[in-house]
Scaffold this motif. Sequence first.
Motif, short mmCIF file in Angstrom:
data_model
loop_
_atom_site.label_atom_id
_atom_site.label_comp_id
_atom_site.label_asym_id
_atom_site.label_seq_id
_atom_site.Cartn_x
_atom_site.Cartn_y
_atom_site.Cartn_z
N PHE A 87 8.09 2.38 4.78
CA PHE A 87 9.39 1.82 4.38
C PHE A 87 10.41 2.93 4.20
N PHE A 88 10.04 3.99 3.48
CA PHE A 88 10.99 5.07 3.24
C PHE A 88 11.30 5.84 4.52
N GLU A 89 10.32 5.96 5.40
CA GLU A 89 10.55 6.66 6.66
C GLU A 89 11.59 5.93 7.51
N GLY A 90 11.68 4.62 7.34
CA GLY A 90 12.63 3.84 8.11
C GLY A 90 14.02 3.80 7.53
N LEU A 91 14.24 4.44 6.39
CA LEU A 91 15.55 4.46 5.75
C LEU A 91 16.34 5.71 6.14
N SER A 92 17.64 5.59 6.15
CA SER A 92 18.48 6.77 6.36
C SER A 92 18.43 7.64 5.12
N PRO A 93 18.70 8.94 5.23
CA PRO A 93 18.76 9.80 4.05
C PRO A 93 19.71 9.27 2.99
N ALA A 94 20.82 8.70 3.41
CA ALA A 94 21.79 8.18 2.44
C ALA A 94 21.19 7.00 1.67
N ARG A 95 20.48 6.13 2.36
CA ARG A 95 19.86 4.98 1.70
C ARG A 95 18.73 5.43 0.78
N GLN A 96 17.97 6.43 1.19
CA GLN A 96 16.92 6.94 0.33
C GLN A 96 17.50 7.43 -1.00
N ARG A 97 18.57 8.19 -0.94
CA ARG A 97 19.15 8.73 -2.17
C ARG A 97 19.86 7.65 -2.99
N GLU A 98 20.31 6.62 -2.32
CA GLU A 98 20.89 5.48 -3.04
C GLU A 98 19.81 4.81 -3.90
N LEU A 99 18.59 4.69 -3.36
CA LEU A 99 17.49 4.12 -4.15
C LEU A 99 17.08 5.05 -5.28
N SER B 9 0.84 -1.20 0.00
CA SER B 9 0.00 0.00 0.00
C SER B 9 0.87 1.25 0.00
N ALA B 10 0.25 2.37 -0.35
CA ALA B 10 0.98 3.64 -0.30
C ALA B 10 1.45 3.92 1.12
N ALA B 11 0.63 3.58 2.11
CA ALA B 11 1.04 3.76 3.50
C ALA B 11 2.24 2.88 3.84
N GLY B 12 2.26 1.65 3.29
CA GLY B 12 3.38 0.76 3.51
C GLY B 12 4.66 1.28 2.88
N ILE B 13 4.53 1.87 1.67
CA ILE B 13 5.69 2.47 1.01
C ILE B 13 6.21 3.64 1.83
N ALA B 14 5.29 4.48 2.33
CA ALA B 14 5.70 5.63 3.14
C ALA B 14 6.44 5.17 4.40
#
Length: 326
Positions: A62-74, A55-60
């Motif tokens: 997931f990203f909230e649990g990532l570090s900024p560095a990991r977010q930008r890596e994706l 779900s969109a909530a699940g995606i949100a």
Amino acid sequence: MRRYTRTLVAAAIVTTVVAGTAGWASGHAQQPVTGAPVGAEAWRADGLPDPERTSAAGIAAFFEGLSPARQRELVRAHPSVVGNLDGVPPRLRYEANARTLGGEHADQQVLASDPRGRGQVALVYGDLDTAEHVAVVVPGSDIDAGNVRPLTDMAESLRRATHGRTAVVAWAGYTTPLGVGVDAATGELAEAGAERLTRLTDGLAAVGAPAPSVFCHSYGSVVCGLAADRLKAKDLVVFGSPGMRAANVGELNTSARVWAAKDPSDWIDRIPNVEFAGLGHGEDPTDPAFGARRVPADDARGHNGYFAPGTQSLRTFAAIAQGDVR
């Protein structure tokens, strides 16, 4: 008896139109773009959340649990997925889509960009992270990534009319009909569009944006009608509508306020408001019996004039978007 006669007459008209355009329509029938974003196979192979099952909530989350560095890596590794995945923070989607688009739509906030089919795009005017009010504009026929200007003109006009206080999403996020052939008279494209529009509003809610007012033009109002019972929206505003595939507001099963506008010179008024053998989209939403709140539009002109500066319709649209009317 009158209703029965009107249905028979409308059926004859629709049948004649279809027969007369069958060759043209069969050569230009549109196949809706559906499913996961481009690049989803590689995304899944990296063990990332399935775009179609999460779900969109699940995606949100997931990203909230990532570090900024990991977010930008994706963003760097999977830009076509990150840029089109509802629930991803808007700033990351803008960054991802800037990578896939290169110079196209430079300096614009691109919330989605799908190259499949005729191409789809969603552009944001304003700041979704801080705006107190959000509006989404859903277009009708002929709008795609290569012909988005009529839609962006509407979005920009609405934002100006709210004095910049409303963030506006110009959402060319579904496969629209071309012209007024059979695709425009049936609901197949609208059904696919309704799924994508529902996911969009789920995504806005998941990132903490206010529930939007959704403005639905022409065939876009069919999309909104089919999505109404699932949309996380505070208002549904239809204008130049051929129908919403419902007999009245109650059949939409929505908690959103429903508004309707049609100006006296709009050619849509000549379209029969019936459903027959899968053709047509039902009752006129501006008919008092439908039960929508009427938006004044007597000074608008034609099918595309509802956002013209100075019109009653635009002033009312802006007031609706800002929650200034009850």
